[in-house]
Design a protein around this motif. Structure first.
Motif, short mmCIF file in Angstrom:
data_model
loop_
_atom_site.label_atom_id
_atom_site.label_comp_id
_atom_site.label_asym_id
_atom_site.label_seq_id
_atom_site.Cartn_x
_atom_site.Cartn_y
_atom_site.Cartn_z
N VAL A 189 29.60 34.26 -47.08
CA VAL A 189 28.77 35.44 -46.84
C VAL A 189 27.95 35.74 -48.09
O VAL A 189 28.44 35.60 -49.21
N GLU A 237 24.62 39.95 -51.10
CA GLU A 237 23.97 41.19 -50.65
C GLU A 237 24.72 41.80 -49.46
O GLU A 237 24.91 43.01 -49.39
N THR A 238 25.15 40.97 -48.53
CA THR A 238 25.91 41.47 -47.37
C THR A 238 27.21 42.10 -47.83
O THR A 238 27.60 43.17 -47.35
N ASP A 274 28.56 45.92 -47.48
CA ASP A 274 29.88 46.26 -46.94
C ASP A 274 30.57 47.29 -47.83
O ASP A 274 31.12 48.28 -47.34
#
Length: 62
Positions: free
Chosen positions: A30, A33-34, A38
């Motif tokens: 992942v 940035e994701t 989160d």
């Protein structure tokens, strides 16, 4: 909460805190940035508390 966030919560329950690096190790496929989004989501929802700034940042359960 999504599956990644649940994994982060489980990690915190055993380690008392989580860093960005810990989260990247838990979710290697992942984007950074994701994962940052989160964390921001969990802080906004009052689930996590952000401690520190820049390189010293870690998160604990609120």
């Amino acid at each position: 909460m999504n599956e990644r966030q649940l994994r982060a919560i489980q990690f915190i329950q055993t380690s008392t805190r989580i860093t960005n690096r810990d989260y990247r190790d838990l979710c290697p496929d992942v984007s950074a940035e994701t994962l940052r989004l989160d964390f921001a989501d969990m802080v906004d929802k009052g689930i996590l508390l952000k401690v520190g700034d820049k390189k010293g940042t870690y998160y604990v359960l609120k």
